[in-house]
Motif scaffolding. Structure first.
Motif, PDB file in Angstrom:
ATOM      1  N   SER A   7       0.832  -1.209   0.000  1.00  0.00           N
ATOM      2  CA  SER A   7       0.000   0.000   0.000  1.00  0.00           C
ATOM      3  C   SER A   7       0.863   1.254   0.000  1.00  0.00           C
ATOM      4  O   SER A   7       0.533   2.257  -0.660  1.00  0.00           O
ATOM      5  N   GLU A   8       1.988   1.228   0.709  1.00  0.00           N
ATOM      6  CA  GLU A   8       2.898   2.378   0.721  1.00  0.00           C
ATOM      7  C   GLU A   8       3.521   2.604  -0.654  1.00  0.00           C
ATOM      8  O   GLU A   8       3.693   3.751  -1.089  1.00  0.00           O
ATOM      9  N   ASN A  11       0.848   4.124  -2.901  1.00  0.00           N
ATOM     10  CA  ASN A  11       0.658   5.538  -2.547  1.00  0.00           C
ATOM     11  C   ASN A  11       1.816   6.389  -3.054  1.00  0.00           C
ATOM     12  O   ASN A  11       1.616   7.530  -3.498  1.00  0.00           O
ATOM     13  N   ASN A  14       1.343   6.897  -6.767  1.00  0.00           N
ATOM     14  CA  ASN A  14       0.243   7.839  -7.021  1.00  0.00           C
ATOM     15  C   ASN A  14       0.644   9.272  -6.695  1.00  0.00           C
ATOM     16  O   ASN A  14       0.288  10.216  -7.420  1.00  0.00           O
ATOM     17  N   ASP A  15       1.387   9.476  -5.588  1.00  0.00           N
ATOM     18  CA  ASP A  15       1.826  10.818  -5.210  1.00  0.00           C
ATOM     19  C   ASP A  15       2.832  11.383  -6.209  1.00  0.00           C
ATOM     20  O   ASP A  15       2.770  12.550  -6.594  1.00  0.00           O
TER      21      ASP A  15
END
Length: 293
Positions: A7-8, A11, A14-15
């Motif tokens: 998940s990190e 993320n 995506n960031d």
């Protein structure tokens, strides 16, 4: 260095790229991998990547962009394209973890306009004094010199090289020497695999058309068979009805000869007699080999 969780990692992607991925498998298209390297070097032709691709041959085109970037910057890393394009979790997780470690080592900091790069804007990442929270990762080493007033100021390294003034690539190989053999072999395998894939698609299409034509022919033959079988059955019923009605001797010979033709078989073949069906009339075999009037 501690590896990030799935998940990190999602993320982080995506960031950095301003995407909305929800799982690791979506990176199997190869487009995001290419743009992550563009955030480091600023010279990847991201506009050639299709972020909305749905087919494997489109994924392969994205990986060609990635292969060219590896080759251009002398990155000695094999890209397992045949496994990544399957969009399996484990294969893409391992490759994304490697990409993340590479990015942590070589990213120079600054803001990166991912949507603009995808639109084809030919601009490099703009340097900033403070990276955003999504990009706060270890930057490349910067040389610093003291000013005449004694105050130190940082000077960013010119371009995406690791060390200023070095003729070596990221893996220490000469940028002007022989191209990296590993990247060249991998790129050749991608081209070969794409060629085989297109050849297989062409063969499948040809065989599908041939199968369709054969099915049409079979349907026509079955209809023709049923048509003539129905006529022969009508003749058989008519002959049986005439015999049961007691025909005169003038037509008896003709009817029996006609039945002999109907019931004639090849050597070694026996007619199965089902329940309720009439057996071959006595004397019909005598006319089996004769021609009809």
């Amino acid at each position: 260095m501690t590896e990030l969780s799935r998940s990190e990692l999602v993320n982080w992607v995506n960031d950095l790229l301003q995407l909305n991925y929800t799982k690791i498998e979506q990176l199997g298209t190869g487009a995001a991998y290419s743009q992550i390297l563009d955030s480091i070097f600023g010279d990847v032709p991201v506009r050639k990547c299709k972020f909305d691709s749905r087919q494997e041959f489109e994924y392969i085109a994205n990986y060609k962009v990635l292969q060219e970037t590896f080759h251009k910057h002398g990155i000695d890393k094999n890209i397992p394209v045949e496994r990544l394009v399957k969009c399996k979790f484990q294969d893409n997780l391992e490759f994304l973890q490697w990409i993340k470690r590479f990015w942590d080592t070589h990213y120079q900091g600054g803001t990166y306009d991912a949507p603009a790069r995808r639109a084809g804007t030919p601009t490099l990442p703009k340097p900033a004094s403070r990276p955003s929270s999504a990009q706060s990762r270890p930057a490349l080493a910067r040389s610093s010199t003291a000013s005449s007033t004694g105050k130190a100021r940082a000077t960013p390294s010119p371009g995406p090289m690791v060390r200023q003034g070095s003729a070596s690539g990221i893996n220490g190989r000469s940028r002007t020497g022989t191209p990296d053999s590993g990247a060249g072999i991998a790129a050749g395998r991608v081209d070969e695999w794409a060629s085989k894939f297109h050849a297989a698609q062409t063969q499948i299409a040809a065989l599908t058309n041939q199968l369709t034509e054969l099915r049409v022919q079979v349907d026509g033959l079955e209809k023709e068979r049923d048509f003539y079988f129905g006529k022969l059955r009508d003749i058989e019923i008519a002959c049986s009805a005439q015999i049961e009605a007691g025909i005169d001797s003038e037509h008896d010979s003709f009817i029996k000869k006609l039945q002999g033709i109907l019931y004639a078989t090849e050597d070694g073949f026996e007619i199965p007699v089902a329940d309720g069906e009439a057996e071959v009339p006595e004397g019909a075999d005598a006319f089996a080999g004769e021609e009809a009037y």
